[in-house]
Design an enzyme around this catalytic site. Structure first.
Site, PDB file in Angstrom:
ATOM      1  N   ASP A   1       0.873  -1.187   0.000  1.00  0.00           N
ATOM      2  CA  ASP A   1       0.000   0.000   0.000  1.00  0.00           C
ATOM      3  C   ASP A   1       0.905   1.230   0.000  1.00  0.00           C
ATOM      4  O   ASP A   1       2.123   1.135   0.206  1.00  0.00           O
ATOM      5  CB  ASP A   1      -0.915   0.000   1.242  1.00  0.00           C
ATOM      6  CG  ASP A   1      -1.867   1.199   1.264  1.00  0.00           C
ATOM      7  OD1 ASP A   1      -2.415   1.542   0.198  1.00  0.00           O
ATOM      8  OD2 ASP A   1      -2.049   1.812   2.331  1.00  0.00           O
ATOM      9  N   SER A   2       0.289   2.385  -0.205  1.00  0.00           N
ATOM     10  CA  SER A   2       1.055   3.635  -0.135  1.00  0.00           C
ATOM     11  C   SER A   2       1.458   3.963   1.304  1.00  0.00           C
ATOM     12  O   SER A   2       2.406   4.701   1.529  1.00  0.00           O
ATOM     13  CB  SER A   2       0.202   4.780  -0.683  1.00  0.00           C
ATOM     14  OG  SER A   2      -1.009   4.841   0.054  1.00  0.00           O
TER      15      SER A   2
ATOM     16  N   TYR B   1      -0.910   8.541  -2.441  1.00  0.00           N
ATOM     17  CA  TYR B   1      -1.051   8.213  -3.863  1.00  0.00           C
ATOM     18  C   TYR B   1      -2.241   8.950  -4.489  1.00  0.00           C
ATOM     19  O   TYR B   1      -2.234   9.263  -5.664  1.00  0.00           O
ATOM     20  CB  TYR B   1      -1.269   6.708  -4.027  1.00  0.00           C
ATOM     21  CG  TYR B   1      -0.019   5.874  -4.164  1.00  0.00           C
ATOM     22  CD1 TYR B   1       1.248   6.377  -3.882  1.00  0.00           C
ATOM     23  CD2 TYR B   1      -0.121   4.548  -4.588  1.00  0.00           C
ATOM     24  CE1 TYR B   1       2.371   5.575  -4.016  1.00  0.00           C
ATOM     25  CE2 TYR B   1       1.007   3.748  -4.730  1.00  0.00           C
ATOM     26  CZ  TYR B   1       2.250   4.262  -4.443  1.00  0.00           C
ATOM     27  OH  TYR B   1       3.360   3.467  -4.586  1.00  0.00           O
ATOM     28  N   GLY B   2      -3.248   9.178  -3.679  1.00  0.00           N
ATOM     29  CA  GLY B   2      -4.474   9.799  -4.188  1.00  0.00           C
ATOM     30  C   GLY B   2      -4.248  11.187  -4.760  1.00  0.00           C
ATOM     31  O   GLY B   2      -5.084  11.710  -5.497  1.00  0.00           O
TER      32      GLY B   2
ATOM     33  N   CYS C   1      -4.425  -1.562  -2.027  1.00  0.00           N
ATOM     34  CA  CYS C   1      -4.543  -0.134  -2.279  1.00  0.00           C
ATOM     35  C   CYS C   1      -5.392   0.028  -3.538  1.00  0.00           C
ATOM     36  O   CYS C   1      -5.001  -0.430  -4.612  1.00  0.00           O
ATOM     37  CB  CYS C   1      -3.151   0.464  -2.490  1.00  0.00           C
ATOM     38  SG  CYS C   1      -3.170   2.203  -2.979  1.00  0.00           S
ATOM     39  N   ASN C   2      -6.550   0.667  -3.388  1.00  0.00           N
ATOM     40  CA  ASN C   2      -7.427   0.877  -4.548  1.00  0.00           C
ATOM     41  C   ASN C   2      -6.783   1.807  -5.567  1.00  0.00           C
ATOM     42  O   ASN C   2      -6.913   1.611  -6.769  1.00  0.00           O
ATOM     43  CB  ASN C   2      -8.743   1.507  -4.100  1.00  0.00           C
ATOM     44  CG  ASN C   2      -9.570   0.590  -3.236  1.00  0.00           C
ATOM     45  OD1 ASN C   2     -10.534   0.000  -3.697  1.00  0.00           O
ATOM     46  ND2 ASN C   2      -9.214   0.469  -1.967  1.00  0.00           N
ATOM     47  N   THR C   3      -6.086   2.825  -5.071  1.00  0.00           N
ATOM     48  CA  THR C   3      -5.502   3.815  -5.972  1.00  0.00           C
ATOM     49  C   THR C   3      -4.446   3.166  -6.856  1.00  0.00           C
ATOM     50  O   THR C   3      -4.306   3.516  -8.035  1.00  0.00           O
ATOM     51  CB  THR C   3      -4.895   4.976  -5.143  1.00  0.00           C
ATOM     52  OG1 THR C   3      -5.848   5.373  -4.160  1.00  0.00           O
ATOM     53  CG2 THR C   3      -4.546   6.161  -6.013  1.00  0.00           C
TER      54      THR C   3
ATOM     55  N   CYS D   1     -11.017   2.991  -0.514  1.00  0.00           N
ATOM     56  CA  CYS D   1      -9.629   3.253  -0.111  1.00  0.00           C
ATOM     57  C   CYS D   1      -9.381   2.425   1.145  1.00  0.00           C
ATOM     58  O   CYS D   1     -10.165   2.500   2.104  1.00  0.00           O
ATOM     59  CB  CYS D   1      -9.428   4.742   0.188  1.00  0.00           C
ATOM     60  SG  CYS D   1      -7.816   5.124   0.934  1.00  0.00           S
ATOM     61  N   THR D   2      -8.320   1.644   1.124  1.00  0.00           N
ATOM     62  CA  THR D   2      -8.089   0.733   2.250  1.00  0.00           C
ATOM     63  C   THR D   2      -7.829   1.471   3.570  1.00  0.00           C
ATOM     64  O   THR D   2      -8.102   0.943   4.646  1.00  0.00           O
ATOM     65  CB  THR D   2      -6.915  -0.211   1.939  1.00  0.00           C
ATOM     66  OG1 THR D   2      -5.802   0.560   1.477  1.00  0.00           O
ATOM     67  CG2 THR D   2      -7.300  -1.225   0.891  1.00  0.00           C
ATOM     68  N   HIS D   3      -7.313   2.679   3.458  1.00  0.00           N
ATOM     69  CA  HIS D   3      -7.067   3.439   4.688  1.00  0.00           C
ATOM     70  C   HIS D   3      -8.344   3.635   5.523  1.00  0.00           C
ATOM     71  O   HIS D   3      -8.294   3.761   6.749  1.00  0.00           O
ATOM     72  CB  HIS D   3      -6.512   4.824   4.353  1.00  0.00           C
ATOM     73  CG  HIS D   3      -5.036   4.855   4.153  1.00  0.00           C
ATOM     74  ND1 HIS D   3      -4.420   4.380   3.013  1.00  0.00           N
ATOM     75  CD2 HIS D   3      -4.043   5.318   4.949  1.00  0.00           C
ATOM     76  CE1 HIS D   3      -3.112   4.547   3.123  1.00  0.00           C
ATOM     77  NE2 HIS D   3      -2.850   5.120   4.303  1.00  0.00           N
TER      78      HIS D   3
HETATM   79  N1  DGL Z   1      -4.808   3.155   0.716  1.00  0.00           N
HETATM   80  C1  DGL Z   1      -4.920   3.702  -0.574  1.00  0.00           C
HETATM   81  C2  DGL Z   1      -6.140   3.261  -1.344  1.00  0.00           C
HETATM   82  O1  DGL Z   1      -6.671   2.216  -1.065  1.00  0.00           O
HETATM   83  C3  DGL Z   1      -4.383   5.050  -0.943  1.00  0.00           C
HETATM   84  C4  DGL Z   1      -4.330   6.209  -0.028  1.00  0.00           C
HETATM   85  C5  DGL Z   1      -3.417   7.304  -0.604  1.00  0.00           C
HETATM   86  O2  DGL Z   1      -2.196   7.057  -0.621  1.00  0.00           O
HETATM   87  O3  DGL Z   1      -3.928   8.341  -1.053  1.00  0.00           O
HETATM   88  O4  DGL Z   1      -6.563   3.896  -2.254  1.00  0.00           O
END
Ligand code: DGL
Length: 278
Positions: free
Chosen positions: A14-15, A46-47, A78-80, A192-194
């Site tokens: 993940d990021s 990453y977003g 990480c979705n992004t 977003c996994t966060h």
């Molecule tokens: N956890 C990430 C996701 O699932 C990205 C969060 C980020 O770095 O902006 O998209």
């Protein structure tokens, strides 16, 4: 437990710390799996990065990481990253790659108002991948998205144990629910996994009776399904302890180490392959 491959070594990416929710879900159903974790903290969030910068970076980082770590399976938690780099990663790597994408299909299955919300990073919200998921799996639903700028950062702080002011979370929820037809939303997907780490705040602050969908357990089940198809692996590979890699030093290492210790990681180390495209 079935297959000996369930003893495998897995690299979760993940990021930042967002993928730790997927780590927890993996631990819940695959206790014998050894999990290493790589966070590209040098480029977090990453977003807020342009797409053309992300794909090359993610592919070269993960090629280098897979060479070093030698996982049996890679999980892009990480979705992004998944919504832009999964095809390139699957082309370049010889191991199975499991991604994490916004739960629009799931939302389409359970929404009764046929109006679903998606909270994600701004990069994921604008991805064609999301439109394709909508068209393919929930075309009879209205999809309302909010690409949130600050939520991943708030989630990082929540993971470390900070108290997050309700107003900061409410501001983002308002951006979703106050869009036209937002009052009809009955199901919200976490894209977003966060956001796993903000789920208690979402549930407390949004109106009740919403379905909140966190795909982490489904990602873990998909990993188990893939592992069941792999050949048995050698046990020396899984005897090394789980490792946590980051591409930049954390702001407060002792606090991070305390937070990740509950997921089985004892310390972090720097991972910065020289060939990495910045
Ligand atoms: N956890 C990430 C996701 O699932 C990205 C969060 C980020 O770095 O902006 O998209």
């Amino acid at each position: 437990m079935g297959s000996p491959a369930l003893l495998s070594r897995c690299l979760v990416f993940d990021s930042g710390i967002g993928g730790m929710g997927v780590v927890q879900a993996l631990r819940d159903i695959l206790p014998a799996l050894t999990i290493d974790y790589l966070a590209d903290t040098a480029l977090f969030p990453y977003g807020e990065q342009p797409d053309d910068r992300l794909t090359g970076r993610i592919v070269s980082l993960l090629e280098a990481a897979c060479r070093d770590v030698q996982p049996d399976i890679l999980v892009i938690a990480c979705n992004t990253a998944s919504t832009i780099a999964l095809p390139a990663l699957r082309e370049r790597l010889s191991i199975p790659v499991v991604g994490c994408v916004p739960p629009i299909r799931w939302a389409g299955r359970i929404s009764t108002t046929r109006t679903v919300g998606l909270l994600s990073t701004s990069a994921t919200a604008r991805r064609p991948y999301v439109l394709e998921l909508h068209r393919e799996f929930a075309s009879d639903c209205r999809l309302i998205t909010h690409g949130a700028r600050g939520l991943a950062d708030l989630a990082e702080r929540a993971f470390l144990g900070d108290v997050i002011p309700d107003a900061d979370v409410e501001r983002e929820l308002t951006c979703l629910f106050e869009q036209p037809h937002g009052e009809d939303i009955d199901t919200v997907g976490l894209g977003c996994t966060h956001y796993t780490f903000l789920m208690p705040a979402f549930q407390r602050l949004a109106h009740p009776n919403l379905n909140w969908l966190d795909p982490a357990p489904a990602v873990a089940r998909q990993v188990r399904t893939v592992l069941e198809t792999l050949a048995p692996i050698t046990t020396d590979k899984v005897s090394a302890p789980p490792r946590l890699f980051m591409t930049s030093a954390p702001f407060n290492a002792p606090r991070l180490e305390a937070a990740v210790s509950r997921l089985g990681f004892s310390e972090w180390s720097l991972f910065s392959p020289l060939a990495l495209t910045a």
